[in-house]
Design an enzyme around this catalytic site. Structure first.
Site, mmCIF file in Angstrom:
data_model
loop_
_atom_site.group_PDB
_atom_site.id
_atom_site.type_symbol
_atom_site.label_atom_id
_atom_site.label_comp_id
_atom_site.label_asym_id
_atom_site.label_seq_id
_atom_site.Cartn_x
_atom_site.Cartn_y
_atom_site.Cartn_z
ATOM 1 N N HIS A 1 0.849 -1.190 0.000
ATOM 2 C CA HIS A 1 0.000 0.000 0.000
ATOM 3 C C HIS A 1 0.889 1.246 0.000
ATOM 4 O O HIS A 1 2.104 1.158 0.226
ATOM 5 C CB HIS A 1 -0.950 0.004 1.206
ATOM 6 C CG HIS A 1 -0.273 0.145 2.530
ATOM 7 N ND1 HIS A 1 -0.024 -0.916 3.368
ATOM 8 C CD2 HIS A 1 0.219 1.230 3.167
ATOM 9 C CE1 HIS A 1 0.582 -0.500 4.451
ATOM 10 N NE2 HIS A 1 0.755 0.803 4.351
HETATM 11 P P1 TYD Z 1 -1.518 -2.555 7.601
HETATM 12 O O1 TYD Z 1 -1.010 -1.154 7.727
HETATM 13 O O2 TYD Z 1 -2.262 -2.909 6.346
HETATM 14 O O3 TYD Z 1 -0.301 -3.575 7.767
HETATM 15 P P2 TYD Z 1 1.018 -3.838 6.877
HETATM 16 O O4 TYD Z 1 1.270 -2.655 6.025
HETATM 17 O O5 TYD Z 1 2.080 -4.074 7.890
HETATM 18 O O6 TYD Z 1 0.800 -5.051 6.069
HETATM 19 O O7 TYD Z 1 -2.379 -2.873 8.896
HETATM 20 C C1 TYD Z 1 -2.854 -4.179 9.162
HETATM 21 C C2 TYD Z 1 -4.183 -4.055 9.907
HETATM 22 O O8 TYD Z 1 -3.988 -3.365 11.148
HETATM 23 C C3 TYD Z 1 -5.224 -3.261 9.131
HETATM 24 O O9 TYD Z 1 -6.481 -3.884 9.340
HETATM 25 C C4 TYD Z 1 -5.222 -1.913 9.783
HETATM 26 C C5 TYD Z 1 -4.810 -2.214 11.210
HETATM 27 N N1 TYD Z 1 -4.028 -1.114 11.838
HETATM 28 C C6 TYD Z 1 -4.555 -0.411 12.908
HETATM 29 O O10 TYD Z 1 -5.691 -0.658 13.367
HETATM 30 N N2 TYD Z 1 -3.820 0.581 13.497
HETATM 31 C C7 TYD Z 1 -2.581 0.903 13.044
HETATM 32 O O11 TYD Z 1 -1.924 1.830 13.585
HETATM 33 C C8 TYD Z 1 -2.035 0.172 11.916
HETATM 34 C C9 TYD Z 1 -0.671 0.466 11.374
HETATM 35 C C10 TYD Z 1 -2.801 -0.836 11.357
#
Ligand code: TYD
Length: 136
Positions: free
Chosen positions: A49
């Site tokens: 992303h």
């Molecule tokens: P995501 O940022 O997509 O993870 P990565 O980039 O490491 O693969 O986040 C994973 C899940 O966690 C998504 O459902 C959003 C949630 N999340 C939160 O609730 N709070 C946060 O501060 C972050 C970073 C993610």
């Protein structure tokens, strides 16, 4: 994109090492949120992303992994294996995290609170947004 790799200064003596990160000093934004990724699996990449406006500093404080930054024009892979290396991930940069070692922990310092509306999770939408910015 080499300016995206920041070497953090460590304070080391016979007892070990310490690194301090201070708002707007060795990090170019104010920190509003801190989170960390752990229990990572080698075959389960993360990221995929970009953010519309969020800025982040990412540090592999344990273990190692590869961190891919893609600004829509070029892509660079950084092998992170030291707590002294930090990746500065600006807004509108697509990121992927791969090849985690079993003990990998990623510490993330972010410029804002969690907001799903700030995410761009579709790569083609990301490319369109990058093109839109460069036409402004
Ligand atoms: P995501 O940022 O997509 O993870 P990565 O980039 O490491 O693969 O986040 C994973 C899940 O966690 C998504 O459902 C959003 C949630 N999340 C939160 O609730 N709070 C946060 O501060 C972050 C970073 C993610």
């Amino acid at each position: 994109m080499n300016r995206n790799l920041i070497e953090l200064k460590d304070i080391t003596d016979e007892r070990g090492s310490l690194i301090a990160i201070e708002n707007l000093k060795n990090i170019p934004f104010e920190i509003k949120r801190v989170y960390y990724l752990f229990n990572l699996e080698n075959d389960k990449p993360r990221g995929f992303h970009a953010h519309k406006s969020l800025k982040q500093l990412i540090i592999c404080i344990s273990g190692e992994c590869d961190f891919i930054l893609n600004n829509g024009v070029s892509e660079q892979t950084f092998h992170l294996n030291s707590p002294t290396q930090a990746i500065l991930c600006e807004s509108l940069v697509w990121r992927e995290m791969i090849n985690f070692s079993s003990n990998a922990i990623l510490l993330v310092l972010a410029s804002d609170f969690y907001n799903e509306d700030d995410y761009i999770r579709d790569y083609n939408v990301f490319l369109d947004m990058v093109k839109g910015e460069s036409n402004d």
